[in-house]
Enzyme design. Structure first.
Site, short mmCIF file in Angstrom:
data_model
loop_
_atom_site.label_atom_id
_atom_site.label_comp_id
_atom_site.label_asym_id
_atom_site.label_seq_id
_atom_site.Cartn_x
_atom_site.Cartn_y
_atom_site.Cartn_z
N GLU A 265 0.86 -1.18 0.00
CA GLU A 265 0.00 0.00 0.00
C GLU A 265 0.91 1.24 0.00
OE1 GLU A 265 -3.47 -0.16 2.82
OE2 GLU A 265 -2.32 -1.87 3.55
N ARG A 480 4.93 -13.84 9.28
CA ARG A 480 5.53 -12.49 9.27
C ARG A 480 6.91 -12.52 9.90
NH1 ARG A 480 1.87 -7.73 9.45
NH2 ARG A 480 3.60 -6.69 10.45
N LYS A 490 2.71 1.83 10.79
CA LYS A 490 2.77 3.17 10.20
C LYS A 490 2.22 4.22 11.17
CE LYS A 490 2.02 0.99 5.75
NZ LYS A 490 0.99 0.51 4.85
#
Length: 769
Positions: A265, A480, A490
């Site tokens: 993204e 992950r 973020k």
């Protein structure tokens, strides 16, 4: 049921274990009862074993009766035949099966005579006769068995073994005492120390030297991925009447090429976890001769900025990978909208007016608009597109229940925000759940690799492609990569920037990729780190010192040596052997002088580290002190203190020393680094940004991550000195400052004032472990 299962030869313990597995016990019960209807109540153990294996290993229960019929008719008699049968039905998901083709594939009706077995074994032994006579019974008899079985696929294994034993005995005679002695073990060649240090590595996208590099892991047994076009063989994949035709078209377009994609993204900077995703997607494609797309998931214009698009591509290329194509979800907005209309027409989507707050959580109330007429939803969706609804007043929802129980995920929502690429063309934007699988389908992705948290979306991924009758890729999940002592969210990094805890996204104390680059981490070190973590499906939470160790290994080979002094102490050599500065040759890499030298001036005035001098030498202290000389590295001179000069406060500010050639007297206890005619510079020394391993864990840090900041995470040395050999260095150039660590030139450097970031120390600090 217990008696039914023990009646086919299962032990009581195995039968009880089977009963605890509801799905397996139901299938096995069906299989046994069906076989009994053909063979009678008494089933032999061999038949029972075949029935158990069929029930346990069959992926699609609809074929169970078909297979049991062959077992009961004694047409599938061996586990080898059963394995072939299971593979055949897995590879042919559509009914009806071609019975003749199935029987050929499984050896049904094939009869291998004793004469055929004898001839095959005779041919194999003749081929290896010389080695057999030389090695006798130390020869690997399994090789003979394997080659004979390859010639007679459906022959009974025991019969082949007996024939091999018989013919070997006939050739060699009975075993002697020498034959009974154990074969001496061949000592394995030991790796040289340098070879042992090589890391699993993908350097700039190319295979490194280690046996198990990331690419080799991705080629090998670590992941059982389907081959391109064999999507239907994946467990859980939904096969429709159109699947095989769509896969045929897909193969015609791709030519059987592996295709992956990295879909970030563009609303933030990539971090160390993304490095694993980049290595995984690009590495898997490369390992299999395929291609990888860089596709921006730009479906939320409120948070997307040009700087993120640029930085993401820059980081992908910095890690050594070139995308096959750079695409955007927004490239396909027209097609996605057309498909949304088709989904409504097929009765699989509807316009809903529930508020966002109403449909949040695990058990939201069902939508009262779920069954509204198709025509009404089409008109309302058109009104959404024209901007007749405000934000949050209407959404388009898909009619499905996801794996995590979430019902009817949103496909489109209203947002009156101009898009970075499409401007004001749209005021409705698709969601990840709607967009991702369809973009994968458009780009003919073969392996859609994503982290484990997206596993709950797998059902909607398959459902949506099949609901629209388009090519359906396969989603695979992996674990992950997380690091301790940091945050990568973020939102939290923005909070750190806003509060002034860090300067920006590229602050070298963070673990964003731009921050790691700025601190001086080489891309090869990050790729090596990802390779060491491996391609496990389990989540990996790693210590930062493991990444630092990878950096040291790469920098040791890449970073030329220089000398710098962080706390300078002036030293005047009163008997300096020349009227002007001498030039000293310093090897760029002392362990390999063939890699060249650089020159540094050696003058009457030099500067050493304050910590390399003491007025009184303690026991074990080996550096400079009155009465204890030291060598100056690379000069061939030893200095001895003659006079200590102090300021009014008693602080030592200068030493007067004499020098002698190092070969004249006793060898000094130590050699220290120094600078002469140096350049002034600023040096930034970094420590961990957080005090605790898990700053986001309320049980570890009750006050929240902002309360866990390390006050000593950055120490700036304003008046450090570095030797003049680095004067032409540019931002991101890397050096090993002898005895101090690895350092990188920071972009803040200006003409006349260089700035260096310490990447890592020369050795791991045991206090950090």
């Amino acid at each position: 049921a217990l008696g039914l299962f023990t009646g086919i030869g299962l032990s009581e313990a195995k039968a009880r274990e089977t009963l605890r597995n509801g799905a397996l016990s139901a299938l096995l019960r069906r299989a046994v009862l069906q076989a009994r209807s053909t063979l009678g109540p008494a089933l032999d153990k061999a038949t029972g074993t075949l029935l158990y294996n069929a029930a346990a290993r069959l992926k699609d229960p609809k074929h169970l009766g078909f297979l049991v019929d062959y077992i009961a008719r004694r047409e599938i008699l061996t586990d080898l035949q059963l394995s072939a049968a299971l593979e055949y039905v897995r590879s042919h998901p559509l009914e009806p099966l071609d019975v003749a083709d199935f029987e050929r594939a499984c050896g049904v009706g094939v009869c291998i005579t004793p004469e055929q077995i004898e001839e095959a074994v005779e041919a194999v032994i003749s081929k290896h006769r010389a080695e057999l006579l030389a090695e006798r019974y130390h020869f690997n008899m399994g090789l003979l068995m394997g080659e004979a079985r390859n010639q007679l696929r459906w022959a009974d294994g025991k019969t082949i073994k007996n024939e091999v034993d018989l013919q070997v005995l006939h050739l060699l005679g009975p075993k002697t005492e020498a034959d009974l002695e154990k074969k001496p073990k061949v000592a394995k060649a030991r790796l040289a120390p340098a070879e042992k240090q090589k890391v699993a590595v993908v350097e700039n996208g190319d295979v490194g030297a280690e046996t198990q590099s990331l690419l080799e892991q991705l080629r090998g047994e670590a992941l059982k991925f389907h081959k391109p076009g064999e999507n239907y063989k994946t467990e859980g994949y939904v096969v429709t009447p159109n699947t095989m035709a769509l896969l045929k078209q897909h193969l015609a377009i791709t030519g059987g090429q592996v295709r992956t994609r990295f879909p970030p993204e563009p609303n933030g900077i990539l971090h160390i976890g993304h490095a694993k995703a980049i290595n995984f997607n690009f590495g898997y494609a490369k390992a299999n001769g395929g291609v990888c797309f860089l596709r921006y998931d730009d479906t939320n214009p409120e948070k997307e900025e040009e700087k993120y698009f640029t930085a993401i591509r820059e980081m992908v290329e910095w890690l050594g990978y070139q995308p096959y194509a750079v695409t955007h979800a927004s490239d396909y907005f027209d097609q996605l909208y057309t498909w949304a209309l088709e989904l409504i027409r097929r009765g699989q989507a509807y316009v809903c007016h529930q508020k966002v707050e109403e449909i949040k959580g695990h058990n939201p109330p069902p939508s009262p608009w779920r069954d509204r007429p198709v025509e009404e939803s089409l008109l309302l969706f058109e009104d959404m597109r024209k901007g007749k609804f405000g934000e949050g007043e209407a959404t388009l929802r898909m009619k499905l229940v996801m794996e995590d129980g979430k019902m009817d995920p949103v496909a489109y929502r209203v947002k009156f925000t101009p898009h970075h690429r499409t401007g004001d063309k749209w005021c409705i934007y698709p969601t990840y759940d709607y967009t991702h699988c369809l973009c994968d389908s458009i780009e003919h992705i073969t392996h859609s690799l994503c982290t484990k948290e997206f596993q709950a979306r797998r059902s909607s991924y398959f459902w949506l492609c099949n609901a629209l009758d388009v090519y359906c890729p396969v989603q695979w999940e992996y674990g992950r990569l997380n690091l301790l002592y940091t945050v990568v969210s973020k939102r939290k990094i923005i909070r750190l920037v806003e509060t002034g805890a860090v300067r920006d996204w590229d602050d070298p104390r963070l673990f964003t990729l731009t921050a790691l680059r700025r601190r001086g981490f080489p891309p090869e070190a990050i790729n090596n780190f990802c390779a060491r973590v491996g391609v496990t499906v389990a989540q990996a939470t790693m210590e930062p010192h493991l990444l630092e160790a990878c950096a040291r290994e790469v920098l040791n080979e890449q970073a030329p040596r220089a000398m710098a002094v962080l706390k300078p102490l002036k030293v005047t050599i009163t008997n300096f052997p020349a009227l002007k500065a001498l030039e000293v040759l310093v090897p760029n890499f002392p362990a390999n002088e063939s890699r060249g030298f650089h020159k540094v001036p050696f003058h009457q005035t030099v500067y050493i580290e304050e910590t390399d001098f003491r007025e009184e030498a303690d026991k074990g202290y080996k550096r400079l002190a009155p009465g204890q000389p030291v060598g100056l590295r690379h000069t061939g001179y030893v200095i001895t203190v003659q006079n200590v000069i102090k300021d009014v406060s008693g602080r030592v500010i200068e030493l007067e020393v004499t020098c002698t050639k190092s070969e004249v007297g006793e060898k000094p206890k130590a050699f220290i680094h120094w600078v002469s005619v140096p350049l002034a510079c600023e040096v930034r020394l970094y420590e961990r940004l957080f005090l605790h391993k898990n700053p986001e864990d309320p049980s570890e840090v009750p006050g929240g991550f902002l309360s866990d900041l390390n006050p000593d995470s950055l120490r700036v040395v304003h008046n450090a000195l570095v030797d003049s050999s680095v004067h032409s260095a540019r931002p991101f150039d890397k050096f090993q400052f002898e005895r101090l660590g690895y350092f990188s030139v920071d972009p803040d450097s200006e003409q006349g004032k260089m700035v260096f970031n310490r990447t890592v120390t020369l050795k791991e600090d045991p206090g950090k472990a």
